[in-house]
Design an enzyme around this catalytic site. Structure first.
Site, PDB file in Angstrom:
ATOM      1  N   SER A  21       0.807  -1.218   0.000  1.00  0.00           N
ATOM      2  CA  SER A  21       0.000   0.000   0.000  1.00  0.00           C
ATOM      3  C   SER A  21       0.843   1.273   0.000  1.00  0.00           C
ATOM      4  CB  SER A  21      -0.949   0.009   1.205  1.00  0.00           C
ATOM      5  OG  SER A  21      -0.227  -0.189   2.412  1.00  0.00           O
TER       6      SER A  21
ATOM      7  N   ASP B  42      -1.705   5.893  12.159  1.00  0.00           N
ATOM      8  CA  ASP B  42      -0.996   5.466  10.957  1.00  0.00           C
ATOM      9  C   ASP B  42       0.332   6.212  10.863  1.00  0.00           C
ATOM     10  OD1 ASP B  42      -0.064   4.701   8.510  1.00  0.00           O
ATOM     11  OD2 ASP B  42      -1.876   5.236   7.381  1.00  0.00           O
TER      12      ASP B  42
ATOM     13  N   HIS C  57       2.027   4.970   6.358  1.00  0.00           N
ATOM     14  CA  HIS C  57       1.737   5.649   5.096  1.00  0.00           C
ATOM     15  C   HIS C  57       2.065   7.138   5.224  1.00  0.00           C
ATOM     16  CE1 HIS C  57      -0.818   2.005   5.168  1.00  0.00           C
ATOM     17  NE2 HIS C  57      -0.394   1.910   3.909  1.00  0.00           N
TER      18      HIS C  57
END
Length: 427
Positions: free
Chosen positions: A148, A393, A396
């Site tokens: 991702s 997170d 990312h």
């Protein structure tokens, strides 16, 4: 003297109707443009609730590269320097931002993280120019293979290119993890292939001990989901990293050889470095064995996470608001080990590839991204009261954000590709 609408007359009676006609046409066209602007086609939940945050005016088509770019310069060693012109897009001007990386939309209060650019030691790295980039990749194709964070990179590139053109979705797979886009004016194809381990994988348990699944990895078999697709691409960017921390069982020659946190009796626990090295070795070998692959294989090195105060599932967070200087921190631990493995396996593959006429390039982003603990979404990838699993997170990257610098690297690398020796380009 000629004008687009016929002869120019010296008499005012002939001139006035034509001027009036031109004014009427101009007003009509300007009134119709908003009706056909592509932003009107995107759903409202993709647009920010902070309309005051607008990208600066950017005339890339008028910019000229004035900086000498010696091929000997190491563009991957340097510092982050202040850039008052950033960012070059917002979530108002780009529809491609994944919700969980849409930090503007979800109220991140600071904005300095948007105002840095990468400055190599000893030379300059020009800011990404979308007009020149699309000219360079005219009639070419680029695939991103991996996890991702690779998808994060693709969405960053789409946002940066949106100042020139919006791609058409030409995906032939209904799975959202496998997307293909076409920039029709330039006949440029951009695609992403989901393969977080790069090798053949099967989810053995959707839950597992850590509630993130249990995966069976065949470390000596490359994932056919990408190996059977990339032969026609001009550029392929590989990445993998964070998924190797998950609970997994490892197979070689279809025999179970070990695992990570699986708790299966009589199955040895192996360090993360074991499957990681095997997976990259297998992936690079697969590329070198693709007879019809004539493109450039690019390894984008590991982008470290920045959890502080705990692991990802134990309250860890990333709350810093500025980059590190290179003398303030050093890559270490698991991130350093994964980086070393990637570079080691890359060098072996590159050496073998030269014999077989393959081209390998290194996009060494690790050091630059290690210095950006301020660039992650943290809790700003959802609303505070959202019905989601509330992990911060720190893996990312916010869009816009530090990951946009990867386009600067790629822009430079593609330009350098055009300066290589003729015999290498003809291989």
């Amino acid at each position: 003297m000629e004008l687009p609408f016929g002869k120019y007359s010296s008499t005012s009676t002939q001139r006035t109707p034509r001027i009036f006609l031109i004014l009427v046409l101009a007003v009509t066209v300007l009134g119709l443009i908003p009706l056909y602007h592509p932003f009107n086609w995107y759903p409202t939940d993709l647009v920010t609730q902070y309309p005051s945050e607008i990208s600066p005016t950017y005339h890339a088509e008028e910019q000229k590269i004035k900086i000498k770019e010696p091929e000997t310069c190491d563009i991957f060693t340097g510092e982050w320097v202040w850039n008052p012109d950033g960012p070059y897009y917002t979530n108002m001007t780009c529809y491609a931002i994944h919700e969980h990386q849409n930090c503007m939309k979800y109220g991140r209060p600071d904005s300095d993280y948007l105002k840095w650019r990468w400055k190599p030691n000893g030379c300059e790295l020009p800011i990404f120019n979308p007009f020149q980039f699309l000219d360079m990749v005219r009639n070419k194709s680029l695939a991103l293979v991996g996890d991702s964070v690779g998808r994060n990179q693709m969405q960053s590139l789409i946002c940066l290119l949106a100042r020139v053109e919006y791609p058409v979705d030409i995906s032939d797979n209904p799975d959202q993890a496998f997307k293909k886009y076409k920039y029709t004016t330039y006949n440029f194809t951009l695609a992403t292939y989901w393969s977080p381990f790069l090798v053949s994988t099967k989810e053995a348990d959707a839950d597992g001990p850590s509630h993130t699944g249990v995966y069976n990895l065949h470390l000596d078999q490359a994932d056919e989901k990408w190996t059977t697709e990339i032969e026609g691409y001009d550029y392929v960017i590989l990445n993998a990293g964070h998924w190797f921390a998950r609970v997994s069982v490892y197979f070689e020659n279809n025999e179970r050889v070990g695992c990570r946190y699986c708790g299966i009796p009589n199955v040895p626990e192996l360090p993360l470095t074991y499957p990681y090295q095997k997976a990259f070795r297998t992936a690079f070998k697969a590329i070198n064995n693709l007879e019809n692959f004539k493109g450039v294989a690019i390894l984008r090195t590991f982008a470290p996470s920045h959890f502080e105060g705990g692991e990802w599932d134990k309250g860890g967070d990333c709350v810093r608001t500025r980059p590190y200087r290179s003398n303030e921190t050093a890559l270490e631990g698991q991130s350093l080990e994964q980086y070393r493995i990637q570079v080691e396996e890359f060098k072996v593959a590159e050496k073998e590839g030269k014999i077989k006429g393959k081209k390998f390039r290194l996009m060494d982003t690790t050091q630059a991204m290690w210095l950006r603990p301020d660039g992650h979404p943290s809790k700003y990838g959802h609303w505070p009261n959202a019905n989601v699993v509330l992990y911060n997170d720190c893996v990312h990257w916010c869009l816009p954000g530090p990951i946009d610098s990867w386009a600067d690297f790629l822009f430079h690398m593609f330009k350098m590709e055009g300066t290589r020796f003729p015999e290498e380009k003809l291989q």
